[in-house]
Design an enzyme around this catalytic site. Structure first.
Site, PDB file in Angstrom:
ATOM      1  N   HIS A 138     -12.069  87.540  13.043  1.00  0.00           N
ATOM      2  CA  HIS A 138     -12.261  86.213  12.299  1.00  0.00           C
ATOM      3  C   HIS A 138     -13.422  87.040  11.153  1.00  0.00           C
ATOM      4  O   HIS A 138     -14.120  87.255   9.762  1.00  0.00           O
ATOM      5  CB  HIS A 138     -12.634  85.353  12.923  1.00  0.00           C
ATOM      6  CG  HIS A 138     -11.616  84.018  13.497  1.00  0.00           C
ATOM      7  ND1 HIS A 138     -10.686  83.097  12.488  1.00  0.00           N
ATOM      8  CD2 HIS A 138     -10.911  84.690  14.118  1.00  0.00           C
ATOM      9  CE1 HIS A 138     -10.457  82.776  13.497  1.00  0.00           C
ATOM     10  NE2 HIS A 138     -10.081  83.680  14.165  1.00  0.00           N
ATOM     11  N   ASP A 192     -15.341  79.605   7.892  1.00  0.00           N
ATOM     12  CA  ASP A 192     -13.644  79.866   8.374  1.00  0.00           C
ATOM     13  C   ASP A 192     -13.224  78.461   8.431  1.00  0.00           C
ATOM     14  O   ASP A 192     -14.023  77.302   9.109  1.00  0.00           O
ATOM     15  CB  ASP A 192     -14.166  80.587  10.139  1.00  0.00           C
ATOM     16  CG  ASP A 192     -12.660  80.601  10.567  1.00  0.00           C
ATOM     17  OD1 ASP A 192     -11.683  79.840  10.612  1.00  0.00           O
ATOM     18  OD2 ASP A 192     -12.856  81.769  11.467  1.00  0.00           O
ATOM     19  N   TRP A 231      -2.609  88.880  13.014  1.00  0.00           N
ATOM     20  CA  TRP A 231      -2.838  88.316  11.205  1.00  0.00           C
ATOM     21  C   TRP A 231      -2.777  89.820  10.347  1.00  0.00           C
ATOM     22  O   TRP A 231      -2.449  90.594   9.773  1.00  0.00           O
ATOM     23  CB  TRP A 231      -2.943  87.534  10.814  1.00  0.00           C
ATOM     24  CG  TRP A 231      -3.077  87.617   9.223  1.00  0.00           C
ATOM     25  CD1 TRP A 231      -3.440  87.755   8.120  1.00  0.00           C
ATOM     26  CD2 TRP A 231      -1.258  87.228   8.482  1.00  0.00           C
ATOM     27  NE1 TRP A 231      -3.137  87.195   7.020  1.00  0.00           N
ATOM     28  CE2 TRP A 231      -1.018  87.936   7.254  1.00  0.00           C
ATOM     29  CE3 TRP A 231      -0.102  87.849   9.417  1.00  0.00           C
ATOM     30  CZ2 TRP A 231      -0.472  87.656   6.400  1.00  0.00           C
ATOM     31  CZ3 TRP A 231       1.001  87.341   8.406  1.00  0.00           C
ATOM     32  CH2 TRP A 231       0.967  87.805   7.191  1.00  0.00           C
TER      33      TRP A 231
HETATM   34  O1  LIG Z   1      -7.785  99.536  19.111  1.00  0.00           O
HETATM   35  C1  LIG Z   1      -8.150  98.766  17.996  1.00  0.00           C
HETATM   36  C2  LIG Z   1      -7.611  97.369  18.054  1.00  0.00           C
HETATM   37  C3  LIG Z   1      -7.806  96.909  17.044  1.00  0.00           C
HETATM   38  N1  LIG Z   1      -8.259  96.685  16.027  1.00  0.00           N
HETATM   39  C4  LIG Z   1      -8.395  96.071  14.950  1.00  0.00           C
HETATM   40  O2  LIG Z   1      -8.595  94.825  15.348  1.00  0.00           O
HETATM   41  C5  LIG Z   1      -8.422  94.615  14.728  1.00  0.00           C
HETATM   42  C6  LIG Z   1      -7.140  93.041  15.554  1.00  0.00           C
HETATM   43  O3  LIG Z   1      -6.995  91.873  14.603  1.00  0.00           O
HETATM   44  P1  LIG Z   1      -5.713  90.999  14.635  1.00  0.00           P
HETATM   45  O4  LIG Z   1      -4.176  91.649  14.515  1.00  0.00           O
HETATM   46  O5  LIG Z   1      -6.168  89.658  14.007  1.00  0.00           O
HETATM   47  O6  LIG Z   1      -5.777  90.649  16.124  1.00  0.00           O
HETATM   48  P2  LIG Z   1      -6.516  89.405  16.804  1.00  0.00           P
HETATM   49  O7  LIG Z   1      -7.758  90.481  17.199  1.00  0.00           O
HETATM   50  O8  LIG Z   1      -6.276  89.209  18.674  1.00  0.00           O
HETATM   51  O9  LIG Z   1      -6.463  88.278  16.047  1.00  0.00           O
HETATM   52  C7  LIG Z   1      -6.530  87.231  16.327  1.00  0.00           C
HETATM   53  O10 LIG Z   1      -7.248  86.416  15.133  1.00  0.00           O
HETATM   54  C8  LIG Z   1      -6.375  87.129  14.002  1.00  0.00           C
HETATM   55  C9  LIG Z   1      -6.604  86.294  12.625  1.00  0.00           C
HETATM   56  O11 LIG Z   1      -7.397  84.468  13.225  1.00  0.00           O
HETATM   57  C10 LIG Z   1      -4.715  86.129  14.840  1.00  0.00           C
HETATM   58  O12 LIG Z   1      -4.280  86.389  13.208  1.00  0.00           O
HETATM   59  C11 LIG Z   1      -4.516  86.560  15.514  1.00  0.00           C
HETATM   60  O13 LIG Z   1      -3.461  86.015  16.133  1.00  0.00           O
HETATM   61  C12 LIG Z   1      -5.558  86.212  16.562  1.00  0.00           C
HETATM   62  O14 LIG Z   1      -5.489  86.752  18.300  1.00  0.00           O
HETATM   63  C13 LIG Z   1      -7.319  94.320  13.649  1.00  0.00           C
HETATM   64  O15 LIG Z   1      -8.444  94.655  12.440  1.00  0.00           O
HETATM   65  C14 LIG Z   1      -7.679  96.138  13.748  1.00  0.00           C
HETATM   66  O16 LIG Z   1      -7.354  96.719  13.056  1.00  0.00           O
HETATM   67  C15 LIG Z   1      -9.233  98.808  15.479  1.00  0.00           C
HETATM   68  O17 LIG Z   1      -9.574  98.440  15.202  1.00  0.00           O
HETATM   69  N2  LIG Z   1      -8.825  99.379  17.379  1.00  0.00           N
END
Ligand SMILES: O=c1ccn([C@@H]2O[C@H](COP(=O)(O)OP(=O)(O)O[C@H]3O[C@H](CO)[C@@H](O)[C@H](O)[C@H]3O)[C@@H](O)[C@H]2O)c(=O)[nH]1
Length: 482
Positions: free
Chosen positions: A16, A118, A379
């Protein structure tokens, strides 16, 4: 003329914070003042692992403010059971801050023009503004997909049509008929996970639906999506809100703006990282053949069972494809200091795999060696894969991920959905289908969608225009308020 000043207030969780920080950067590039509010814990991580000082120095109009949180870093709640604890504690600490910023302003920073909050905080900012008699636009930012938001918005109707609730003994393949814009597309298992009861028969369904209902009072909604991706669903959402701004994919929008800017070279790309980034994987990727590597990552907060991790590991190794896997130190549930690679997959992992704790994901997905992404369908990950034109295998865990993965496989046709299954043979088959047997089919549709994503944030594109309308809206409200 009064300058516009926006407060941005994300839920203090990595995904977020990072996406709303991208919106903040886009706004300061438009010369607006932005106050970015987060908690001490998140700010500490952004300072340690990201480059927040550099960001503040580069953008004098970007101001970081923090509120306290009652968690130690190691005890910081993620999603699941403790999501609502986090929302309640943040709400409690945010209220006095909101009151102060709404009522006061300093000569250096203009009076607040609007709040971008948010959406998960429901009516928080609106309630504080009304308690202190302040009239100010409250805008809600949805960090999830439009299709997930629309599913929440449709829940009341589904209850009335008796398509919900989902019961413990439900046939999860039952088709949901009555969501306008996605008729007969979803099965029960494709609805956001909060619609499902847990093992004890409890669910947080009502709370999520309630938060979405509270959004109806917002002056505007911002969605991190684009018309060519979610047009039919966005049209439905527009029937319910006075203003819906679709400005995504935000990371692509921001990168494009920076590249197009006359001062492009002076505007650096910030890390905005909340974990320690390990860049050794980029060197490893440089040495791999084009399109040969499956990237595996389950986002910032997914906790997997050891048995599931083992199944995925065997499937990847048995597929004989190369893979780069992000294995966060806290990824396994109840992990007991067992960091060893299981013996049966050790050889295959050493030969064809590379493991890091946190990767520069946006960059990884753009690397020419990447041929596919095994993802939890968060997402941000979904959008990053769409923009990079990388086909996906989805193993959704919770929240919006169940519906995102359905859209990936059935609507956008840019991947396969492994939902509710975790079996080494299925993983092996899907990896080979995506990387080898059906490679061309998936690659073609992924590349076509990537082109549309880039078009949407270029001058004249739908997200570009929507963002310009949004800037115009903020500037006009700041004039009215002064
Ligand atoms: O090694 C890594 C792994 C992840 N990321 C970043 O981390 C973020 C991950 O975000 P997302 O894919 O949205 O997953 P979550 O961290 O699990 O996000 C939570 O929040 C999101 C937005 O509300 C929801 O869509 C998800 O379901 C919820 O789990 C992304 O920008 C990735 O690029 C990195 O930079 N490096």
């Amino acid at each position: 003329m009064a300058e516009a000043h926006v407060l941005i207030f994300p839920l203090p969780l990595p995904a977020h914070v990072v996406s709303m920080l991208k919106l903040a950067e886009l706004l300061v590039l438009e010369n607006l003042h932005v106050t970015f509010l987060t908690t001490d814990t998140i700010h500490g991580r952004l300072t340690r692992f990201g480059d927040i000082q550099f960001l503040s120095k580069s953008y004098p109009k970007l101001h970081f403010k923090t509120i306290s949180d009652c968690y130690d870093e190691g005890d910081h709640p993620g999603f699941g059971d403790r999501l609502w604890d986090l929302i309640s504690s943040t709400t409690l600490h945010a209220k006095p801050f909101l009151r102060d910023i709404l009522l006061s302003h300093t000569p250096q920073i203009p009076k607040l023009s609007c709040v971008i909050q948010d959406g998960i905080f429901g009516s928080l900012s609106a309630d504080v503004a009304s308690e202190f008699n302040v009239s100010i636009p409250i805008i809600q930012f949805r960090t999830v997909s439009a299709c997930c938001f629309w599913a929440y918005m449709s829940a009341t109707n589904l209850l009335q049509c008796q398509e919900l609730p989902i019961r413990g003994d439900e046939d999860m393949d039952r088709i949901i008929k009555d969501i306008p814009g996605m008729e007969n597309l979803l099965r029960c298992r494709d609805l956001p996970s909060f619609f499902r009861p847990d093992k004890k028969g409890n669910s947080t369904f009502e709370s999520h639906v309630d938060r979405s209902r509270q959004s109806l009072a917002a002056d505007a909604i911002i969605v991190n999506s684009f018309e060519d991706l979610e047009g039919p669903v966005l049209s439905q959402i527009r029937h319910h809100f006075p203003k819906v701004y679709t400005v995504g994919p935000l990371h692509c929008h921001l990168n494009t703006r920076k590249a197009e800017s006359n001062e492009g070279e002076d505007i650096p790309k910030f890390k905005n990282a909340i974990f320690q980034v390990d860049r050794t994987c980029m060197t490893w990727l440089d040495a791999q053949p084009e399109g040969s590597v499956m990237y595996v990552s389950f986002g910032s907060s997914t906790i997997v069972k050891r048995e599931d991790l083992t199944e995925i590991w065997h499937g990847l190794v048995n597929s004989k494809n190369r893979f780069l896997w992000v294995m966060r130190p806290d990824i396994v549930a109840g992990k007991q200091d067992d960091d060893r690679i299981p013996a049966e997959v050790e050889e295959g992992t050493k030969e064809r795999g590379f493991i890091v704790e946190w990767a520069p994901q946006e960059e990884v997905l753009e690397h020419k060696a990447i041929g596919g992404f095994l993802t939890h369908s968060g997402w941000n990950s979904t959008l990053e894969s769409v923009v990079a034109g990388v086909p996906m295998i989805c193993w959704p865990y919770f929240a919006d991920q169940q519906i995102n993965s359905r859209f990936v496989s059935e609507v956008w046709k840019v991947g396969l959905d492994m939902k509710d299954v975790c079996d080494r043979d299925v993983v092996e088959k899907m990896v080979n289908d995506l990387m080898v047997h059906r490679r061309e089919e998936f690659l073609n549709s992924a590349k076509a969608m990537a082109t549309l994503a880039h078009k949407s944030v270029s001058p004249g594109g739908s997200s570009y225009s929507s963002f310009q309308d949004f800037i115009h809206y903020i500037k006009s409200t700041s004039r009215e308020n002064n």
